[in-house]
Design a protein around this motif. Structure first.
Motif, PDB file in Angstrom:
ATOM      1  N   VAL A   1       0.835  -1.203   0.000  1.00  0.00           N
ATOM      2  CA  VAL A   1       0.000   0.000   0.000  1.00  0.00           C
ATOM      3  C   VAL A   1       0.869   1.253   0.000  1.00  0.00           C
ATOM      4  O   VAL A   1       0.594   2.230  -0.711  1.00  0.00           O
ATOM      5  CB  VAL A   1      -0.956  -0.005   1.204  1.00  0.00           C
ATOM      6  N   GLY A   2       1.948   1.243   0.797  1.00  0.00           N
ATOM      7  CA  GLY A   2       2.865   2.375   0.815  1.00  0.00           C
ATOM      8  C   GLY A   2       3.474   2.636  -0.556  1.00  0.00           C
ATOM      9  O   GLY A   2       3.607   3.790  -0.982  1.00  0.00           O
ATOM     10  N   LEU A   3       3.822   1.562  -1.258  1.00  0.00           N
ATOM     11  CA  LEU A   3       4.390   1.713  -2.608  1.00  0.00           C
ATOM     12  C   LEU A   3       3.357   2.268  -3.585  1.00  0.00           C
ATOM     13  O   LEU A   3       3.698   3.076  -4.465  1.00  0.00           O
ATOM     14  CB  LEU A   3       4.901   0.364  -3.107  1.00  0.00           C
ATOM     15  N   LEU A   4       2.121   1.859  -3.438  1.00  0.00           N
ATOM     16  CA  LEU A   4       1.074   2.393  -4.311  1.00  0.00           C
ATOM     17  C   LEU A   4       0.860   3.883  -4.041  1.00  0.00           C
ATOM     18  O   LEU A   4       0.611   4.660  -4.970  1.00  0.00           O
ATOM     19  CB  LEU A   4      -0.224   1.614  -4.105  1.00  0.00           C
ATOM     20  N   VAL A   5       0.972   4.289  -2.768  1.00  0.00           N
ATOM     21  CA  VAL A   5       0.881   5.719  -2.437  1.00  0.00           C
ATOM     22  C   VAL A   5       2.018   6.490  -3.091  1.00  0.00           C
ATOM     23  O   VAL A   5       1.807   7.563  -3.675  1.00  0.00           O
ATOM     24  CB  VAL A   5       0.906   5.915  -0.908  1.00  0.00           C
ATOM     25  N   ILE A   6       3.235   5.933  -3.026  1.00  0.00           N
ATOM     26  CA  ILE A   6       4.389   6.566  -3.671  1.00  0.00           C
ATOM     27  C   ILE A   6       4.157   6.691  -5.170  1.00  0.00           C
ATOM     28  O   ILE A   6       4.509   7.706  -5.794  1.00  0.00           O
ATOM     29  CB  ILE A   6       5.671   5.753  -3.396  1.00  0.00           C
ATOM     30  N   SER A   7       3.557   5.676  -5.787  1.00  0.00           N
ATOM     31  CA  SER A   7       3.278   5.714  -7.224  1.00  0.00           C
ATOM     32  C   SER A   7       2.330   6.852  -7.572  1.00  0.00           C
ATOM     33  O   SER A   7       2.530   7.568  -8.556  1.00  0.00           O
ATOM     34  CB  SER A   7       2.673   4.376  -7.671  1.00  0.00           C
ATOM     35  N   VAL A   8       1.293   7.022  -6.754  1.00  0.00           N
ATOM     36  CA  VAL A   8       0.329   8.107  -6.995  1.00  0.00           C
ATOM     37  C   VAL A   8       1.005   9.466  -6.855  1.00  0.00           C
ATOM     38  O   VAL A   8       0.808  10.374  -7.677  1.00  0.00           O
ATOM     39  CB  VAL A   8      -0.862   7.994  -6.026  1.00  0.00           C
ATOM     40  N   VAL A   9       1.836   9.615  -5.815  1.00  0.00           N
ATOM     41  CA  VAL A   9       2.549  10.877  -5.602  1.00  0.00           C
ATOM     42  C   VAL A   9       3.510  11.160  -6.752  1.00  0.00           C
ATOM     43  O   VAL A   9       3.598  12.299  -7.246  1.00  0.00           O
ATOM     44  CB  VAL A   9       3.312  10.848  -4.260  1.00  0.00           C
ATOM     45  N   ALA A  10       4.232  10.126  -7.204  1.00  0.00           N
ATOM     46  CA  ALA A  10       5.173  10.303  -8.318  1.00  0.00           C
ATOM     47  C   ALA A  10       4.444  10.702  -9.586  1.00  0.00           C
ATOM     48  O   ALA A  10       4.911  11.577 -10.336  1.00  0.00           O
ATOM     49  CB  ALA A  10       5.959   9.014  -8.537  1.00  0.00           C
ATOM     50  N   LEU A  11       3.315  10.071  -9.849  1.00  0.00           N
ATOM     51  CA  LEU A  11       2.539  10.411 -11.046  1.00  0.00           C
ATOM     52  C   LEU A  11       2.010  11.841 -10.957  1.00  0.00           C
ATOM     53  O   LEU A  11       2.067  12.593 -11.945  1.00  0.00           O
ATOM     54  CB  LEU A  11       1.391   9.413 -11.203  1.00  0.00           C
ATOM     55  N   ALA A  12       1.516  12.223  -9.773  1.00  0.00           N
ATOM     56  CA  ALA A  12       1.003  13.584  -9.608  1.00  0.00           C
ATOM     57  C   ALA A  12       2.103  14.618  -9.828  1.00  0.00           C
ATOM     58  O   ALA A  12       1.897  15.628 -10.520  1.00  0.00           O
ATOM     59  CB  ALA A  12       0.393  13.737  -8.215  1.00  0.00           C
ATOM     60  N   ALA A  13       3.293  14.349  -9.269  1.00  0.00           N
ATOM     61  CA  ALA A  13       4.413  15.274  -9.452  1.00  0.00           C
ATOM     62  C   ALA A  13       4.820  15.347 -10.917  1.00  0.00           C
ATOM     63  O   ALA A  13       5.065  16.443 -11.454  1.00  0.00           O
ATOM     64  CB  ALA A  13       5.601  14.821  -8.601  1.00  0.00           C
ATOM     65  N   GLY A  14       4.891  14.192 -11.574  1.00  0.00           N
ATOM     66  CA  GLY A  14       5.253  14.179 -12.993  1.00  0.00           C
ATOM     67  C   GLY A  14       4.221  14.865 -13.862  1.00  0.00           C
ATOM     68  O   GLY A  14       4.563  15.567 -14.825  1.00  0.00           O
ATOM     69  N   ALA A  15       2.941  14.660 -13.541  1.00  0.00           N
ATOM     70  CA  ALA A  15       1.876  15.297 -14.320  1.00  0.00           C
ATOM     71  C   ALA A  15       1.931  16.817 -14.181  1.00  0.00           C
ATOM     72  O   ALA A  15       1.714  17.553 -15.156  1.00  0.00           O
ATOM     73  CB  ALA A  15       0.517  14.770 -13.859  1.00  0.00           C
ATOM     74  N   ILE A  16       2.237  17.286 -12.976  1.00  0.00           N
ATOM     75  CA  ILE A  16       2.353  18.743 -12.757  1.00  0.00           C
ATOM     76  C   ILE A  16       3.558  19.299 -13.512  1.00  0.00           C
ATOM     77  O   ILE A  16       3.469  20.361 -14.154  1.00  0.00           O
ATOM     78  CB  ILE A  16       2.449  19.040 -11.250  1.00  0.00           C
ATOM     79  N   LEU A  17       4.691  18.597 -13.446  1.00  0.00           N
ATOM     80  CA  LEU A  17       5.878  19.046 -14.186  1.00  0.00           C
ATOM     81  C   LEU A  17       5.620  19.047 -15.689  1.00  0.00           C
ATOM     82  O   LEU A  17       6.036  19.974 -16.403  1.00  0.00           O
ATOM     83  CB  LEU A  17       7.063  18.136 -13.865  1.00  0.00           C
TER      84      LEU A  17
END
Length: 266
Positions: free
Chosen positions: A119-135
């Motif tokens: 679950v922690g890794l899935l949270v990291i995936s969502v955060v990484a995608l959100a950061a990449g989408a914003i960039l």
């Protein structure tokens, strides 16, 4: 005259040792507590930013007309490849750094620990995608401002969802491989073999054997995900990807959990 006092008892039947939410928070913190995990996250962020800067310089210098999805794909070049390594390290570090005894003493249910890590890794995936989408969105806006051309977003929402699936699949497969071997170097090698070598072997086999050509989409989970990258996935492709996902994700993860439950902790 003294009065007898009944002994006090604490009923802990059915009560988890550690609340699941706390387990997830602990596992999230542990991802950045080690030097390997911390520098991996820093490297992913730095390389992703560098790739987007280079991509911006190229499209402006050559007069190209990119869309938002082009910047999103540039972001995936580093994040999609390197982020799953964190999935391997999250489970194998318990054995390589000999912290499994402490972890499983504080939380005896090994399955709960494994699920919390996932679950922690899935949270990291969502955060990484959100950061990449914003960039990517920022890069797209800057392109329009510097070039004077119209900014094209296309089906941005659809592609963001597709790329989130890519991150989740990549992280989960890497985690499954790590649970399967319980060794950091072996897990990383196995993941990169799955990422780069096995699809090549399967493609060559499909080109040489006509009967295997129709079988490949049902067992090549990595190649099937290309339809998410270009946004062409539909109908039967979802079914083929689901079947291949059972081969490369569900089965290794099930075997890995079975092994973790029975592995000797030292």
């Amino acid at each position: 005259m003294s009065t007898a006092t009944a002994p006090m008892t604490l009923d802990v039947a059915g009560t988890p040792t550690v609340p699941f939410g706390r387990l997830v928070r602990v596992e999230l913190r542990k991802l950045a507590d080690t030097r390997a995990g911390r520098w991996l996250l820093i490297s992913i962020a730095a390389l992703t930013l560098l790739v987007l800067i280079i991509q911006m310089a190229v499209v402006l210098g050559q007069g190209l007309h990119p869309k938002y999805i082009d910047f999103l794909q540039g972001m995936n070049t580093t994040t999609g490849i390197l982020l799953p390594v964190l999935g391997v390290l999250s489970i194998t570090s318990e054995w390589s750094q000999r912290t499994a005894m402490v972890t499983f003493t504080l939380e005896p249910s090994r399955v709960r620990v494994v699920v919390a890590k996932l679950v922690g890794l899935l949270v990291i995936s969502v955060v990484a995608l959100a950061a990449g989408a914003i960039l990517g969105a920022l890069a797209n806006v800057l392109y329009g401002a510097f070039s004077g051309n119209t900014v094209v977003w296309g089906s941005a929402g659809k592609f963001v969802v597709y790329y989130l699936l890519l991150y989740l699949f990549g992280m989960a497969v890497a985690f499954a491989f790590g649970a399967l071997v319980l060794n950091s170097p072996a897990g990383i090698v196995l993941y990169f073999a799955y990422q780069f070598i096995i699809p090549t072997i399967l493609s060559i086999a499909a080109a040489l054997m006509s009967w295997f050509n129709s079988l490949q989409p049902w067992i090549d989970f990595n190649t099937d995900q290309n339809s998410l990258i270009d946004g062409t996935i539909h109908g039967l492709l979802w079914v083929k990807m689901a079947v291949a996902g059972v081969v490369w994700l569900v089965v290794p993860l099930a075997i890995g959990i079975w092994r973790i439950r029975r592995a000797e902790v030292k």
